[in-house]
Design an enzyme around this catalytic site. Structure first.
Site, PDB file in Angstrom:
ATOM      1  N   LYS A   1      56.743   9.434  10.244  1.00 50.45           N
ATOM      2  CA  LYS A   1      56.776   9.669  11.695  1.00 50.45           C
ATOM      3  C   LYS A   1      58.087   9.127  12.261  1.00 50.45           C
ATOM      4  O   LYS A   1      58.506   8.019  11.918  1.00 50.45           O
ATOM      5  CB  LYS A   1      55.593   8.951  12.365  1.00 50.45           C
ATOM      6  CG  LYS A   1      55.592   8.993  13.895  1.00 50.45           C
ATOM      7  CD  LYS A   1      55.307  10.367  14.448  1.00 50.45           C
ATOM      8  CE  LYS A   1      55.492  10.422  15.974  1.00 50.45           C
ATOM      9  NZ  LYS A   1      55.362  11.778  16.510  1.00 50.45           N
TER      10      LYS A   1
ATOM     11  N   CYS B   1      63.197  15.715  19.944  1.00 45.85           N
ATOM     12  CA  CYS B   1      61.848  15.488  20.471  1.00 45.85           C
ATOM     13  C   CYS B   1      61.750  15.976  21.916  1.00 45.85           C
ATOM     14  O   CYS B   1      62.525  15.551  22.764  1.00 45.85           O
ATOM     15  CB  CYS B   1      61.468  14.017  20.422  1.00 45.85           C
ATOM     16  SG  CYS B   1      59.852  13.729  21.183  1.00 45.85           S
TER      17      CYS B   1
HETATM   18  C1  DHB Z   1      57.185  14.151  19.125  1.00 47.72           C
HETATM   19  C2  DHB Z   1      57.285  15.514  19.065  1.00 47.72           C
HETATM   20  C3  DHB Z   1      58.352  16.077  18.451  1.00 47.72           C
HETATM   21  O1  DHB Z   1      58.479  17.415  18.347  1.00 47.72           O
HETATM   22  C4  DHB Z   1      59.335  15.261  17.894  1.00 47.72           C
HETATM   23  O2  DHB Z   1      60.392  15.811  17.295  1.00 47.72           O
HETATM   24  C5  DHB Z   1      59.215  13.918  17.942  1.00 47.72           C
HETATM   25  C6  DHB Z   1      58.145  13.359  18.564  1.00 47.72           C
HETATM   26  C7  DHB Z   1      56.080  13.507  19.818  1.00 47.72           C
HETATM   27  O3  DHB Z   1      55.651  13.963  20.860  1.00 47.72           O
HETATM   28  O4  DHB Z   1      55.624  12.453  19.335  1.00 47.72           O
END
Ligand code: DHB
Length: 312
Positions: free
Chosen positions: A45, A130
């Site tokens: 993550k 993101c």
């Molecule tokens: C999240 C979503 C994304 O597409 C990303 O690249 C990083 C984080 C999110 O909302 O956590």
């Protein structure tokens, strides 16, 4: 049948892995992806320096009829040190992608310095896309800032680094981002992140389906496949050969994996469908991919990669 890939000196025995954000927040989830006999790797993550709870719920929703998903998670993660500790203690044959998604340039630079000074021997993915942190732009839509960040990063960073890109929709933008990326010794690019700021409405109640940002969120799954393939293809045609491509977006069948590879993907990530179907998805996709390759008389992915035909 060879389903292998490589990025620089890293070898992957399978072509599939999770997409960042899905099944990779906790060590148990990361272990699950790594333990699958049908994944070549795992991506963690995207980390911020401090841990984050992310946005309020509901923040994830599956569209009807298998169309895909909308999410606005808001970067919930356990914090950089948690993932550093994981990679420092985990023994695995599979190369790991360590994803970082700092809330500012200095936060990213800080984490990259720590990664540079650590024993981490995997690959690093810098998330420049993101869409879900309120008030924060998707960095890679700003070409000048993207070049500035990469200039700063590569002034000191020597480990294998790639960037996670948002989808582009204009040929001029493919040209512009590729010409910037080609200035740097990137190991890979990962394309695409979710299509940012879509809106899904519940039919029964005329209400948005997720809470953050009054319903605006990143779209993934079936709906984004055509955009993902276009981005993989357009970047493969424009990037230096030694910048490898991770294809992400709209993979629900082995045929989708095959098409990503035809467009030039080296590895292929699964996001929405992994969230929907669980870890078993990798075995199904790999079997479906093998069937297609066998039927077409191929013995390895190398024969397929980038071999998309056009109409003359
Ligand atoms: C999240 C979503 C994304 O597409 C990303 O690249 C990083 C984080 C999110 O909302 O956590």
């Amino acid at each position: 049948m060879q389903l292998t890939a490589n990025i620089q000196s890293y070898n992957f025995d399978h072509v599939l892995l999770n997409a960042a954000g899905v099944m990779c927040q906790t060590t148990a989830e990361i272990d699950t992806v790594l333990a699958s006999k049908h994944t070549g790797s795992v991506v963690t993550k995207s980390a911020t320096l401090a841990n984050r709870k992310g946005n309020p719920s509901p923040r994830y929703y599956e569209l009807k009829n298998g169309l895909g998903t909308i999410n606005s998670m808001g970067l919930p993660n356990e914090g950089f040190d948690y993932y550093m500790n994981y990679v420092a203690t985990k023994a695995t044959e599979k190369p790991i992608f360590f994803s970082i998604g700092g809330l500012s340039k200095s936060e990213n630079i800080n984490m990259l310095h720590q990664l540079q000074d650590s024993d981490f021997a995997g690959l690093i993915e810098l998330n420049l896309s993101c869409p879900n942190v309120p008030g924060k732009p998707q960095t890679a839509y700003d070409f000048e800032t993207t070049e500035e960040i990469l200039t700063d990063v590569f002034s000191f960073f020597k480990k294998p680094l790639g960037v996670k890109l948002p989808p582009y929709f204009d040929i001029v933008h493919f040209d512009m981002i590729a010409s910037i990326l080609n200035k740097f010794p990137l190991a890979f690019v990962n394309t695409i992140n979710s299509i940012g700021n879509g809106l899904v409405i519940d039919e029964a109640t005329d209400t948005v389906v997720i809470k953050p940002k009054d319903g605006f969120g990143g779209i993934g799954g079936t709906l984004v496949k055509a955009t993902a393939l276009a981005n993989v293809r357009a970047l493969r045609q424009r990037l230096n050969e030694d910048i490898k491509i991770i294809g992400t977006g709209g993979v629900t069948t082995g045929r989708d994996v095959y098409e990503h590879i035809l467009c030039g993907a080296d590895l292929v990530e699964v996001g929405s469908q992994l969230a929907i179907e669980g870890i078993e998805v990798f075995e199904r996709l790999e079997n479906e991919l093998r069937e297609i390759l066998t039927e077409k008389g191929y013995h390895s992915l190398a024969e397929v990669r980038g071999q998309l035909k056009v109409i003359s």
